[in-house]
Every structure is written in C-alpha cells, then in structure tokens.
Design a protein around this motif. Structure first.
Motif, PDB file in Angstrom:
ATOM      1  N   ALA A  48       0.840  -1.202   0.000  1.00 58.38           N
ATOM      2  CA  ALA A  48       0.000   0.000   0.000  1.00 58.38           C
ATOM      3  C   ALA A  48       0.874   1.251   0.000  1.00 58.38           C
ATOM      4  O   ALA A  48       1.842   1.330   0.756  1.00 58.38           O
ATOM      5  CB  ALA A  48      -0.916   0.000   1.219  1.00 58.38           C
ATOM      6  N   ASN A  49       0.503   2.197  -0.828  1.00 57.33           N
ATOM      7  CA  ASN A  49       1.252   3.455  -0.883  1.00 57.33           C
ATOM      8  C   ASN A  49       0.301   4.650  -0.930  1.00 57.33           C
ATOM      9  O   ASN A  49       0.597   5.670  -1.531  1.00 57.33           O
ATOM     10  CB  ASN A  49       2.194   3.476  -2.094  1.00 57.33           C
ATOM     11  CG  ASN A  49       1.459   3.290  -3.403  1.00 57.33           C
ATOM     12  OD1 ASN A  49       0.249   3.117  -3.428  1.00 57.33           O
ATOM     13  ND2 ASN A  49       2.192   3.311  -4.503  1.00 57.33           N
ATOM     14  N   PHE A  50      -0.864   4.479  -0.301  1.00 59.47           N
ATOM     15  CA  PHE A  50      -1.862   5.543  -0.329  1.00 59.47           C
ATOM     16  C   PHE A  50      -2.459   5.765   1.060  1.00 59.47           C
ATOM     17  O   PHE A  50      -2.454   4.877   1.914  1.00 59.47           O
ATOM     18  CB  PHE A  50      -2.977   5.211  -1.336  1.00 59.47           C
ATOM     19  CG  PHE A  50      -3.648   3.886  -1.087  1.00 59.47           C
ATOM     20  CD1 PHE A  50      -4.717   3.774  -0.212  1.00 59.47           C
ATOM     21  CD2 PHE A  50      -3.207   2.741  -1.737  1.00 59.47           C
ATOM     22  CE1 PHE A  50      -5.342   2.547   0.009  1.00 59.47           C
ATOM     23  CE2 PHE A  50      -3.815   1.506  -1.520  1.00 59.47           C
ATOM     24  CZ  PHE A  50      -4.880   1.415  -0.639  1.00 59.47           C
ATOM     25  N   ALA A  51      -2.952   6.985   1.258  1.00 65.17           N
ATOM     26  CA  ALA A  51      -3.609   7.355   2.511  1.00 65.17           C
ATOM     27  C   ALA A  51      -5.018   6.735   2.555  1.00 65.17           C
ATOM     28  O   ALA A  51      -5.628   6.514   1.513  1.00 65.17           O
ATOM     29  CB  ALA A  51      -3.712   8.872   2.601  1.00 65.17           C
ATOM     30  N   GLY A  82       0.213   6.797   9.361  1.00 61.33           N
ATOM     31  CA  GLY A  82      -0.782   6.028   8.631  1.00 61.33           C
ATOM     32  C   GLY A  82      -1.318   4.900   9.492  1.00 61.33           C
ATOM     33  O   GLY A  82      -0.763   4.569  10.537  1.00 61.33           O
ATOM     34  N   MET A  83      -2.406   4.297   9.049  1.00 62.55           N
ATOM     35  CA  MET A  83      -3.030   3.225   9.825  1.00 62.55           C
ATOM     36  C   MET A  83      -2.109   2.019   9.978  1.00 62.55           C
ATOM     37  O   MET A  83      -2.069   1.390  11.033  1.00 62.55           O
ATOM     38  CB  MET A  83      -4.352   2.818   9.176  1.00 62.55           C
ATOM     39  CG  MET A  83      -5.451   3.860   9.316  1.00 62.55           C
ATOM     40  SD  MET A  83      -7.013   3.324   8.572  1.00 62.55           S
ATOM     41  CE  MET A  83      -7.418   1.910   9.612  1.00 62.55           C
ATOM     42  N   TYR A  84      -1.367   1.684   8.925  1.00 61.11           N
ATOM     43  CA  TYR A  84      -0.486   0.523   9.020  1.00 61.11           C
ATOM     44  C   TYR A  84       0.698   0.770   9.954  1.00 61.11           C
ATOM     45  O   TYR A  84       1.005  -0.072  10.810  1.00 61.11           O
ATOM     46  CB  TYR A  84      -0.015   0.084   7.637  1.00 61.11           C
ATOM     47  CG  TYR A  84      -1.084  -0.640   6.832  1.00 61.11           C
ATOM     48  CD1 TYR A  84      -2.324  -0.952   7.393  1.00 61.11           C
ATOM     49  CD2 TYR A  84      -0.860  -1.023   5.513  1.00 61.11           C
ATOM     50  CE1 TYR A  84      -3.308  -1.606   6.658  1.00 61.11           C
ATOM     51  CE2 TYR A  84      -1.839  -1.687   4.774  1.00 61.11           C
ATOM     52  CZ  TYR A  84      -3.054  -1.971   5.345  1.00 61.11           C
ATOM     53  OH  TYR A  84      -4.007  -2.624   4.623  1.00 61.11           O
ATOM     54  N   ASP A  95      -3.572   4.849  -6.734  1.00 63.46           N
ATOM     55  CA  ASP A  95      -4.887   5.474  -6.615  1.00 63.46           C
ATOM     56  C   ASP A  95      -4.769   6.998  -6.646  1.00 63.46           C
ATOM     57  O   ASP A  95      -5.576   7.683  -7.277  1.00 63.46           O
ATOM     58  CB  ASP A  95      -5.567   5.038  -5.312  1.00 63.46           C
ATOM     59  CG  ASP A  95      -5.980   3.578  -5.337  1.00 63.46           C
ATOM     60  OD1 ASP A  95      -6.157   3.040  -6.444  1.00 63.46           O
ATOM     61  OD2 ASP A  95      -6.128   2.986  -4.257  1.00 63.46           O
ATOM     62  N   GLU A  96      -3.774   7.526  -5.941  1.00 61.13           N
ATOM     63  CA  GLU A  96      -3.610   8.976  -5.885  1.00 61.13           C
ATOM     64  C   GLU A  96      -3.286   9.544  -7.271  1.00 61.13           C
ATOM     65  O   GLU A  96      -3.772  10.618  -7.638  1.00 61.13           O
ATOM     66  CB  GLU A  96      -2.531   9.359  -4.882  1.00 61.13           C
ATOM     67  CG  GLU A  96      -2.982   9.173  -3.429  1.00 61.13           C
ATOM     68  CD  GLU A  96      -2.004   9.775  -2.449  1.00 61.13           C
ATOM     69  OE1 GLU A  96      -0.871  10.090  -2.846  1.00 61.13           O
ATOM     70  OE2 GLU A  96      -2.387   9.933  -1.275  1.00 61.13           O
ATOM     71  N   LYS A  97      -2.457   8.841  -8.031  1.00 63.22           N
ATOM     72  CA  LYS A  97      -2.133   9.288  -9.390  1.00 63.22           C
ATOM     73  C   LYS A  97      -3.392   9.314 -10.257  1.00 63.22           C
ATOM     74  O   LYS A  97      -3.595  10.227 -11.066  1.00 63.22           O
ATOM     75  CB  LYS A  97      -1.080   8.385 -10.024  1.00 63.22           C
ATOM     76  CG  LYS A  97       0.303   8.481  -9.386  1.00 63.22           C
ATOM     77  CD  LYS A  97       0.923   9.845  -9.590  1.00 63.22           C
ATOM     78  CE  LYS A  97       2.338   9.903  -9.029  1.00 63.22           C
ATOM     79  NZ  LYS A  97       2.927  11.261  -9.158  1.00 63.22           N
ATOM     80  N   PHE A 132      -8.912  11.370   1.066  1.00 61.13           N
ATOM     81  CA  PHE A 132      -8.370  12.272   0.056  1.00 61.13           C
ATOM     82  C   PHE A 132      -9.255  13.514  -0.065  1.00 61.13           C
ATOM     83  O   PHE A 132      -8.751  14.655  -0.109  1.00 61.13           O
ATOM     84  CB  PHE A 132      -8.292  11.552  -1.288  1.00 61.13           C
ATOM     85  CG  PHE A 132      -7.717  12.379  -2.405  1.00 61.13           C
ATOM     86  CD1 PHE A 132      -6.356  12.360  -2.674  1.00 61.13           C
ATOM     87  CD2 PHE A 132      -8.541  13.179  -3.198  1.00 61.13           C
ATOM     88  CE1 PHE A 132      -5.823  13.124  -3.707  1.00 61.13           C
ATOM     89  CE2 PHE A 132      -8.023  13.944  -4.227  1.00 61.13           C
ATOM     90  CZ  PHE A 132      -6.658  13.920  -4.487  1.00 61.13           C
ATOM     91  N   MET A 133     -10.566  13.303  -0.107  1.00 59.20           N
ATOM     92  CA  MET A 133     -11.491  14.418  -0.255  1.00 59.20           C
ATOM     93  C   MET A 133     -11.424  15.359   0.940  1.00 59.20           C
ATOM     94  O   MET A 133     -11.446  16.585   0.793  1.00 59.20           O
ATOM     95  CB  MET A 133     -12.912  13.883  -0.456  1.00 59.20           C
ATOM     96  CG  MET A 133     -13.100  13.159  -1.792  1.00 59.20           C
ATOM     97  SD  MET A 133     -14.628  12.167  -1.882  1.00 59.20           S
ATOM     98  CE  MET A 133     -15.864  13.466  -1.917  1.00 59.20           C
TER      99      MET A 133
END
Length: 246
Positions: free
Chosen positions: A31-34, A43-45, A163-165, A188-189
């Motif tokens: 995972a590489n996203f918030a 982050g959660m992880y 996902d961010e990209k 993100f929002m």
C-alpha cells in the motif's frame, strides 16, 4: 563457605548473562496511499505496527517495510518471503480456503467506490452513462466482487501507478472516473478539501477485508499476533487511532 562460593558464582552468571535478543519480524505492505500509508511516515499501518510493539508479544519486534505489489506476489509464490504481509485478502492470492498461507481475522473492512467530478458525475446506477467512459484502476490490481461488473460496464480501463495518481488525472480531466477504496477516497477528499468537487458512489460489492498474511514458516510469530488482531475491532484504544483517519 561452599554455599557462599556457589551463591557468588550464580550471581556472576546472572550479571554477565545477556538478555535474549529480540526477534525482528518484517511486515510488508504494498500500500502506498492514505490513510493506510502517509508520506510523513504516519498512517493506519504504521500505527498498527506500533500498536503491536506496545503489546510486547514475547521477544517479537515488528518492522513495517514497503514492497511493490508485483515483487511481493512473486516472493509469496516462490516461498522466498521473509516476513508477514499486512492488509491482504485470501481472494487476492487464490487462497479462499486459506491453506496456502496463514490468515488472521479481518481487522478492518472497506468497500470500493467510483469517484468522478461533481460537475460531471458518473453513476453505477446509470449503465448507459458508463459506456465509453474512461475509468482509472491501479496497475496490477485485482478487484474482487466488481471485476465482472467492470468488464460488463464497457468502460475504458486506464491503468495508473497508484490510486492517488489516478485521482490526480481525474482532477486534470484526463479520466472520467476512478475506482478506489472508499476509505482512501474519503480521506483524500477531506485532506484536500475536495468534498464539493468530487462525487463518490459506493459500489455494490462484498466488503474488502484487511487481514494479516503469514507463510507457514512464520507460524510461531503469527500465533502471537493472531489473537491480538482478532480483538482489535473491540479495543477502544485502537478505535481512537482509526478515528483520526476518518
């Protein structure tokens, strides 16, 4: 005198004896996203790894490390993985019967969402509007529960690095919509003040469960953390941590 000598000998042994070295267990994530992984190391992880270390599970110390998804998959398949993997589902590794690997109970659940521009919303409830629409998906990802719907929607898939990209492409008008985890979309929002600019539609699909995966070679260490992860949802301390990312 003999008793005194014996006591001194025992004392000397205790003084020079070194404590048993801690066993470091590497926990991998792709995972590489918030909110799972943030750029500043939070982050959660990372928080979950910190939570496990606070539990002081024997001599175990857990260390989180990123590994790209394709490499992670190869290492799992050829048996060369030297640790555990966080945030996975049996369906992603053709292990529905949970025999290839050891699986913890689900410690979090998510769903997939279709995100589009509020000014040009794309709705899964309007099939005609989906035809020909460009949809961003993450390169190499499998979407259990919605793959069949995605294939029949006649949308044009566009694979991105993350996902961010894909969301950035959406905001630039280079995509009509993006499929992402709902938790990621909402974070993100909120983080970028995009609640009024983006439209989010939760997709009808089974929940995406986040679990810990371990090869059978790590059964002993896995046995230490599995009971902790099973009770995680009911732990107020952990729920307070989760709330900071919602």
């Amino acid at each position: 005198m003999k008793k005194l000598v014996l006591r001194l000998s025992v004392l000397c042994v205790l003084l020079v004896a070194k404590p048993a070295a801690a066993e470091v267990v590497t926990v991998y994530t792709s995972a590489n996203f918030a909110p799972l992984m943030l750029g500043d190391g939070r982050g959660m992880y990372p928080d979950l790894i910190g939570y496990l270390n606070q539990r002081k599970l024997g001599k175990l110390t857990f260390k989180l490390q990123f590994m790209p998804r394709k490499r992670l998959q190869v290492k799992l398949e050829d048996g060369s993985i030297d640790g555990m993997v966080i945030g996975m589902m049996p369906e992603w590794f053709d292990d529905v019967e949970q025999k290839k690997y050891l699986w913890s109970a689900s410690f979090a659940a998510d769903r997939y969402a279709l995100v589009s521009l509020a000014a040009k919303p794309v709705s899964p409830d309007a099939p005609a509007s989906l035809v020909g629409a460009s949809v961003g998906v993450t390169l190499g990802y499998h979407y259990p529960g919605i793959d069949a719907w995605l294939a029949s929607s006649r949308m044009l898939r566009s694979e991105g690095a993350s996902d961010e990209k894909n969301l950035e492409k959406l905001l630039l008008g280079r995509l009509d919509c993006v499929i992402v985890a709902e938790s990621m979309a909402r974070y993100f929002m909120r983080a970028h003040g995009m609640s009024s600019k983006l439209h989010l539609a939760t997709l009808a699909s089974p929940p995406t469960e986040r679990r810990m995966l371990a090869p059978h070679s790590h059964a002993v260490a896995f046995g230490k953390i599995a009971p902790v992860l099973k009770k995680l949802k009911d732990d107020p301390a952990w729920q307070r941590i989760v709330a900071t990312y919602q």
